[in-house]
Enzyme design. Sequence first.
Site, short mmCIF file in Angstrom:
data_model
loop_
_atom_site.label_atom_id
_atom_site.label_comp_id
_atom_site.label_asym_id
_atom_site.label_seq_id
_atom_site.Cartn_x
_atom_site.Cartn_y
_atom_site.Cartn_z
N ASP A 163 -1.27 3.27 5.99
CA ASP A 163 -1.30 3.62 7.41
C ASP A 163 -0.75 5.03 7.68
OD1 ASP A 163 -1.52 3.17 10.20
OD2 ASP A 163 0.55 2.44 10.28
N GLU A 417 5.45 -2.44 0.33
CA GLU A 417 4.50 -3.49 0.73
C GLU A 417 3.40 -3.75 -0.29
OE1 GLU A 417 3.16 -3.15 4.79
OE2 GLU A 417 5.14 -3.73 5.52
N ASN A 471 10.21 -5.52 5.43
CA ASN A 471 9.47 -4.96 6.56
C ASN A 471 8.99 -6.14 7.40
OD1 ASN A 471 9.80 -2.55 5.28
ND2 ASN A 471 7.63 -2.15 4.91
N TYR A 473 7.65 -7.66 11.32
CA TYR A 473 7.08 -7.29 12.63
C TYR A 473 6.93 -8.49 13.56
CZ TYR A 473 6.42 -2.59 10.86
OH TYR A 473 6.65 -1.32 10.37
N GLU A 510 11.79 -1.80 7.66
CA GLU A 510 10.85 -1.51 8.75
C GLU A 510 10.92 -2.63 9.76
OE1 GLU A 510 6.69 -0.68 7.88
OE2 GLU A 510 7.23 0.55 6.15
C1 BDP Z 1 3.77 -1.38 7.40
C2 BDP Z 1 3.68 -0.15 6.54
C3 BDP Z 1 3.72 1.16 7.33
C4 BDP Z 1 2.94 1.01 8.61
C5 BDP Z 1 3.60 -0.05 9.45
C6 BDP Z 1 2.85 -0.26 10.78
O1 BDP Z 1 4.64 -0.14 5.52
O2 BDP Z 1 3.20 2.19 6.52
O3 BDP Z 1 2.80 2.21 9.29
O4 BDP Z 1 3.62 -1.27 8.77
O5 BDP Z 1 1.95 -1.05 10.82
O6 BDP Z 1 2.70 -2.16 7.05
O7 BDP Z 1 3.19 0.43 11.74
#
Ligand code: BDP
Length: 604
Positions: A163, A417, A471, A473, A510
């Site tokens: 990304d 990742e 990481n 989300y 992240e």
């Molecule tokens: C993770 C990646 C990172 C992306 C981020 C995203 O490590 O490079 O930019 O999520 O989705 O998958 O913002």
Amino acid sequence: MLYPTATESRVVVDLSGVWKFMIDKEVEPIEVSQALPTNQVMAVPASFNDQTVIKDIREHSGYIWYEREFSIAKALRNERLVLRFGSATHEAWVYLNGKEITYHKGGFTPFEVEINDFLLEGANRLTVRLSNLLDYTTLPVGNYSEKKGQNGRIIHKVDENFDFFNYAGLHRPVKIYSTPRDYIEDIVIVPEVDLVSKKANVQISVKATGNFDEVRITIFDEKGLQVAQTSGTDVNVAIENVQLWQPLNAYLYKAKVEGMKSGESIDVYEESFGVRKVEVKSGKFLINGEPFYFKGFGKHEDAYVNGRGLNEAYNVLDINLMKQMGANSFRTSHYPYSEEMMRLCDREGIVVIDETPAVGLFAAFNFDVSALETGDQIEDDTWEKMNTTEAHQQVIRELIDRDKNHACVVMWSIANEAATFAQGSYEYFEPLFSLTRELDPQKRPCTYVNIMFATPNADKCTDLVDVIALNRYYGWYVQTGDLKTAEEKTRQELVQWQEKYPDKPIMYTEYGADTVAGFHSAYGEPFSEEYQEDYYRLNSKVFDEIPNFVGEQLWNFADFQTKFGIVRVQGNKKGIFTREREPKMVVRYLSDRWTNIPNLGYKK
Ligand code: BDP
């Protein structure tokens, strides 16, 4: 590999500036015996992509050419002369006066070549052919395809398996440096410290090439006062009452290494180093014996116009913004950053997790993580398809060779990742972790950055890491807009990690939410500045409940350029600063939180 600096015996010639530039149309071969047939120009160091306002150039996948002339002063002719690239992204063929003199693959590490035998008197023509192609053998990983265009011309296509925009070019300084014919080739510094007696024992190994009667090593403190002096190529130097390199409170000693002949100093190199101790123990990440708490960022080398090219003013600004927020660290996501940045971090006391360019090691990579909500098994054959072992070993070697002496580097990140939940991942990573541990003279902790699919039950490689780096989300890619459930999921998973690996520290490398600067919502909707703040508040709350949770590095420091996609509007907007480094609303909240969290001893 030593950074090129001017010393009493060495001269550095910087070839930065405006070079000739040409896209290779692959219609007819380029004759390197002739000057490049082009009037186009390009600034170096910088990415080529954003400098021409021509779409075909910006999006070009394939081969490109750079060229410039230089002359070498007569006074330097008898010296050993080395041409050195800070990086050339991603693959480079280098010609001097029409002869190929070196080749390097891998876009984020330096390489060099002696040029004496190829030099002419007067003007010399330096030509570089670059490729920005990526595939399943390279790091980063790209999805490569090609087709035949008009005149049988091959059209290459790289679909980034990651990304961020595939910026390329001569990203870092190109320099020629001189050394005497007998010279100091490398220096390895391993400081060990007894924290109670405040006595350091610094092991210094010097690789000297040629004939010296003696290699003299003198250590100076920050005031320039001599602390110790000894002779040899493998020595231990004691420093009493040592000043430690501490996070945000750096102290750097200097080792002056001199190759001596008949009592005369022939070659001189000066390497700065910090004395600090890094350990992972009982679920804590210790710096100088005290539990360190990472506060900071995943970043990118990314800016307007320069793209991924070295931009030292941005580097200085970014570190000042971090310090102002009470942050203390970042990860070089997703590739090794410039040597200039690493030197700056040593000086500023910024703690760095140093990452290889191993990103995209997940064949089915896209932004669809709905399987996490449905609980479906994702089909993945990454480790049957990827052929990156060689590139991975090479970059680990080159990265450690380059960064081994940096006090700021406290941990290596072997990959970002990767499909560590998939069959074959352990077999892929185990040898790479062994290699890193064997090569690193300072024996720093190692990790890889874990993707959301690699849950405590699914991940196959956690046994390899010293620190669990996640990481996550929740509240963005899953439970979008539902922060209440996101909070529960975050807690649930972190508790599981803590229970399953009670001795390993856990951190977030992240977490973030795309946020359009200036977009507000009375309902705290996703993409608004309110949502970003709510998102960070909920995460902080859970982090503070988990005993082994040792750090929060959010995603991302600033908005950055990516490839096009329906989930990207002019790039990734998860920055807490815009791409211009203007703060979004959340910066106030995070500054407040971080200035109240001590760097050491937050979680005893
Ligand atoms: C993770 C990646 C990172 C992306 C981020 C995203 O490590 O490079 O930019 O999520 O989705 O998958 O913002």
